[in-house]
Design a protein around this motif. Structure first.
Motif, PDB file in Angstrom:
ATOM      1  N   ALA A  59       0.805  -1.226   0.000  1.00 28.63           N
ATOM      2  CA  ALA A  59       0.000   0.000   0.000  1.00 28.63           C
ATOM      3  C   ALA A  59       0.841   1.280   0.000  1.00 28.63           C
ATOM      4  O   ALA A  59       0.569   2.196  -0.793  1.00 28.63           O
ATOM      5  CB  ALA A  59      -0.972  -0.008   1.177  1.00 28.63           C
ATOM      6  N   PRO A  60       1.868   1.413   0.862  1.00 28.88           N
ATOM      7  CA  PRO A  60       2.651   2.663   0.842  1.00 28.88           C
ATOM      8  C   PRO A  60       3.342   2.914  -0.494  1.00 28.88           C
ATOM      9  O   PRO A  60       3.401   4.057  -0.962  1.00 28.88           O
ATOM     10  CB  PRO A  60       3.677   2.451   1.965  1.00 28.88           C
ATOM     11  N   TRP A  61       3.865   1.846  -1.108  1.00 24.36           N
ATOM     12  CA  TRP A  61       4.524   2.005  -2.406  1.00 24.36           C
ATOM     13  C   TRP A  61       3.522   2.410  -3.482  1.00 24.36           C
ATOM     14  O   TRP A  61       3.833   3.227  -4.359  1.00 24.36           O
ATOM     15  CB  TRP A  61       5.221   0.705  -2.799  1.00 24.36           C
ATOM     16  N   LEU A  62       2.330   1.838  -3.404  1.00 23.71           N
ATOM     17  CA  LEU A  62       1.292   2.196  -4.366  1.00 23.71           C
ATOM     18  C   LEU A  62       0.908   3.667  -4.225  1.00 23.71           C
ATOM     19  O   LEU A  62       0.765   4.383  -5.228  1.00 23.71           O
ATOM     20  CB  LEU A  62       0.065   1.309  -4.163  1.00 23.71           C
ATOM     21  N   MET A  63       0.755   4.131  -2.989  1.00 22.23           N
ATOM     22  CA  MET A  63       0.375   5.520  -2.761  1.00 22.23           C
ATOM     23  C   MET A  63       1.459   6.475  -3.264  1.00 22.23           C
ATOM     24  O   MET A  63       1.160   7.522  -3.850  1.00 22.23           O
ATOM     25  CB  MET A  63       0.111   5.752  -1.272  1.00 22.23           C
ATOM     26  N   LYS A  64       2.729   6.110  -3.036  1.00 23.85           N
ATOM     27  CA  LYS A  64       3.825   6.951  -3.538  1.00 23.85           C
ATOM     28  C   LYS A  64       3.826   6.993  -5.061  1.00 23.85           C
ATOM     29  O   LYS A  64       4.011   8.057  -5.668  1.00 23.85           O
ATOM     30  CB  LYS A  64       5.160   6.416  -3.027  1.00 23.85           C
ATOM     31  N   ALA A  65       3.620   5.826  -5.669  1.00 25.55           N
ATOM     32  CA  ALA A  65       3.597   5.772  -7.131  1.00 25.55           C
ATOM     33  C   ALA A  65       2.435   6.589  -7.689  1.00 25.55           C
ATOM     34  O   ALA A  65       2.594   7.332  -8.666  1.00 25.55           O
ATOM     35  CB  ALA A  65       3.490   4.317  -7.598  1.00 25.55           C
ATOM     36  N   LEU A  66       1.273   6.474  -7.062  1.00 25.73           N
ATOM     37  CA  LEU A  66       0.112   7.240  -7.517  1.00 25.73           C
ATOM     38  C   LEU A  66       0.332   8.738  -7.344  1.00 25.73           C
ATOM     39  O   LEU A  66      -0.138   9.540  -8.158  1.00 25.73           O
ATOM     40  CB  LEU A  66      -1.137   6.798  -6.747  1.00 25.73           C
ATOM     41  N   SER A  67       1.053   9.113  -6.286  1.00 28.46           N
ATOM     42  CA  SER A  67       1.351  10.529  -6.072  1.00 28.46           C
ATOM     43  C   SER A  67       2.218  11.075  -7.203  1.00 28.46           C
ATOM     44  O   SER A  67       1.965  12.165  -7.733  1.00 28.46           O
ATOM     45  CB  SER A  67       2.059  10.717  -4.727  1.00 28.46           C
ATOM     46  N   VAL A  68       3.234  10.297  -7.594  1.00 25.33           N
ATOM     47  CA  VAL A  68       4.116  10.721  -8.689  1.00 25.33           C
ATOM     48  C   VAL A  68       3.349  10.771 -10.007  1.00 25.33           C
ATOM     49  O   VAL A  68       3.436  11.750 -10.766  1.00 25.33           O
ATOM     50  CB  VAL A  68       5.324   9.767  -8.804  1.00 25.33           C
ATOM     51  N   VAL A  69       2.584   9.715 -10.267  1.00 26.06           N
ATOM     52  CA  VAL A  69       1.812   9.657 -11.513  1.00 26.06           C
ATOM     53  C   VAL A  69       0.775  10.779 -11.554  1.00 26.06           C
ATOM     54  O   VAL A  69       0.570  11.424 -12.593  1.00 26.06           O
ATOM     55  CB  VAL A  69       1.124   8.281 -11.651  1.00 26.06           C
ATOM     56  N   GLY A  70       0.133  11.028 -10.413  1.00 23.11           N
ATOM     57  CA  GLY A  70      -0.870  12.087 -10.359  1.00 23.11           C
ATOM     58  C   GLY A  70      -0.280  13.462 -10.616  1.00 23.11           C
ATOM     59  O   GLY A  70      -0.872  14.285 -11.332  1.00 23.11           O
ATOM     60  N   THR A  71       0.897  13.711 -10.045  1.00 25.41           N
ATOM     61  CA  THR A  71       1.554  15.003 -10.267  1.00 25.41           C
ATOM     62  C   THR A  71       1.953  15.162 -11.733  1.00 25.41           C
ATOM     63  O   THR A  71       1.761  16.227 -12.331  1.00 25.41           O
ATOM     64  CB  THR A  71       2.795  15.133  -9.368  1.00 25.41           C
ATOM     65  N   ALA A  72       2.503  14.091 -12.308  1.00 25.98           N
ATOM     66  CA  ALA A  72       2.868  14.143 -13.730  1.00 25.98           C
ATOM     67  C   ALA A  72       1.632  14.371 -14.599  1.00 25.98           C
ATOM     68  O   ALA A  72       1.678  15.128 -15.582  1.00 25.98           O
ATOM     69  CB  ALA A  72       3.573  12.849 -14.135  1.00 25.98           C
TER      70      ALA A  72
END
Length: 225
Positions: A144-157
């Protein structure tokens, strides 16, 4: 649309806001790291340690910011949809908008709610008697934490790509310039166009962040006087 001339300005404003939100996240990360400014980290740790502080109320500004961004994204989708069916009949426009609203609510936000609750599901499974459920639960808690970090990066991009793309299309000179540069790139033209949109979004967002910061400092100085 009842006032079709408003569609493009609304798209531009929404795109600029997305660029601003993305640039603010990037600059905050570059300047202060993942935890934000030192004073914010200290205040957050103090709030977590104090049982008398309502953490939901404490995080209300972040929650408001997330809601505001979601609202802008939803509004952008609605405006784009209106532009796509601008020449259709009233009933058709209403039907399309209702369909988009249902998809957004049940699909996108339902998926987001599921992702947010992923760690809760992992915690629940990790407390079950069956060994395989415990293993799945621990896996979800680790993932879950890795997914949230990845989604944060993808969302910002995505903020830069979508917002910058809207700005380029809304400014004919800029849009045509990108088309002229990328038209000879063949299969890479689409990628180059998206990169150009992302860079335009980053630049536009950074400018707005600087302007907003300058205005806030000016207002703060005025109140101090």
């Amino acid at each position: 649309a009842f006032i079709p001339w408003l569609i493009n300005p609304l798209l531009m404003l929404g795109g600029l806001f997305l660029c601003y939100e993305g640039a603010e996240k990037v600059l905050n990360k570059l300047l202060h790291g993942a935890g934000g400014p030192p004073e914010s980290r200290a205040e957050h740790m103090k709030a977590v340690a104090d049982k008398h502080i309502d953490l939901v109320a404490f995080e209300s500004e972040k929650i408001k910011g997330a809601i505001r961004t979601d609202f802008i994204l939803s509004a952008e989708i609605v405006v784009i949809t209106l532009g796509a069916v601008a020449n259709a009949g009233f009933v058709e426009r209403v039907s399309v908008l209702v369909g988009i609203a249902l998809i957004l609510t049940a699909g996108v936000y339902g998926l987001v709610a599921g992702i947010v609750k992923l760690d809760d599901a992992g915690l629940y499974l990790s407390r079950q008697a069956a060994a395989w459920k415990q293993a799945v639960g621990r896996g979800l808690l680790a993932f879950a934490p890795w997914l949230m970090k990845a989604l944060s990066v993808v969302g910002t991009a995505a903020m830069f790509l979508v917002g910058g793309g809207i700005l380029l299309h809304g400014i004919p000179v800029a849009g045509h310039a990108v088309e002229r540069v990328t038209e000879g790139l063949g299969w890479a033209a689409g990628i180059a166009s998206n990169v150009a949109g992302g860079l335009a979004g980053l630049l536009a967002g950074a400018v707005v962040v600087l302007l907003v910061g300058a205005i806030q400092r000016w207002r703060g100085a005025g109140r101090a006087d």
